[in-house]
Design an enzyme around this catalytic site. Structure first.
Site, PDB file in Angstrom:
ATOM      1  N   HIS A 115     -42.559  -5.913  10.656  1.00  0.00           N
ATOM      2  CA  HIS A 115     -41.444  -4.978  10.544  1.00  0.00           C
ATOM      3  C   HIS A 115     -40.683  -5.279   9.253  1.00  0.00           C
ATOM      4  CE1 HIS A 115     -40.984  -3.797  15.064  1.00  0.00           C
ATOM      5  NE2 HIS A 115     -42.242  -3.769  14.652  1.00  0.00           N
ATOM      6  N   CYS A 172     -36.879  -8.211  16.043  1.00  0.00           N
ATOM      7  CA  CYS A 172     -36.188  -8.412  14.771  1.00  0.00           C
ATOM      8  C   CYS A 172     -34.810  -9.039  14.987  1.00  0.00           C
ATOM      9  CB  CYS A 172     -36.092  -7.100  14.014  1.00  0.00           C
ATOM     10  SG  CYS A 172     -37.723  -6.517  13.474  1.00  0.00           S
ATOM     11  N   CYS A 213     -34.993  -3.751  16.463  1.00  0.00           N
ATOM     12  CA  CYS A 213     -35.570  -3.934  17.793  1.00  0.00           C
ATOM     13  C   CYS A 213     -35.278  -5.363  18.269  1.00  0.00           C
ATOM     14  CB  CYS A 213     -37.079  -3.681  17.757  1.00  0.00           C
ATOM     15  SG  CYS A 213     -38.015  -4.958  16.873  1.00  0.00           S
ATOM     16  N   GLU A 215     -37.535  -5.821   8.695  1.00  0.00           N
ATOM     17  CA  GLU A 215     -36.573  -6.912   8.793  1.00  0.00           C
ATOM     18  C   GLU A 215     -37.267  -8.271   8.698  1.00  0.00           C
ATOM     19  OE1 GLU A 215     -35.099  -3.889  11.979  1.00  0.00           O
ATOM     20  OE2 GLU A 215     -36.965  -4.354  10.925  1.00  0.00           O
TER      21      GLU A 215
END
Length: 156
Positions: free
Chosen positions: A54, A87, A84, A56
């Site tokens: 992801h 993260c 999410c 992040e």
């Protein structure tokens, strides 16, 4: 929203566009220390065949390499989409001071949309959270991406 916040979110948006150009969900993130970007990342789970890739996570990894420390105390993270749970957990472990996000994520966002993990008092680290920074711009990127995937010609 300050001019600095806007400029930093625009950097995250530029990274999100890179992700979209690669066929990834357009999410971008930057980690900032003392007004300077020390980490950048964009979504790449499809191309990397990695569910943890992801934006992040990529930005946190980049910042940790730049600062030569996995603890990012005093750093802020700007991301185009509400984080999410995975993260957010990484941000807790990195000791991120502040999270700033653009568009809310009503399905998996954990900064208030589905749950607010950052408000859980039982957790050992707490970051402040600011949502909705350039939310329309961030949301339009996502809407356009998914509309194109569905074969429609919506543009933002």
């Amino acid at each position: 929203m300050s001019l600095e916040e806007e400029a930093l979110m625009r950097e995250a948006i530029a990274l999100a566009r890179e992700a979209g150009a690669c066929g990834e969900v357009p999410v971008g993130a930057v980690v900032v220390q003392d007004g300077r970007i020390v980490g950048r990342g964009f979504n790449a789970p499809i191309s990397r065949q990695d569910p943890t890739a992801h934006a992040e996570i990529a930005a946190l990894r980049d910042a940790a390499r730049t600062l030569d420390d996995y603890r990012l105390a005093g750093c802020d993270l700007y991301v185009t989409l509400e984080p999410c749970a995975m993260c957010a957990g990484a941000m807790f472990h990195a000791r991120i001071r502040r999270v700033v996000f653009g568009a809310a994520d009503p399905k998996t966002g954990v900064c208030g949309s589905t749950i607010d993990l950052f408000a859980q008092t039982r957790l050992n680290h707490h970051a402040t959270v600011t949502g909705g920074v350039l939310a329309e711009d961030c949301g339009a990127l996502l809407s356009s991406f998914f509309a194109a995937r569905r074969g429609r010609t919506e543009t933002a």
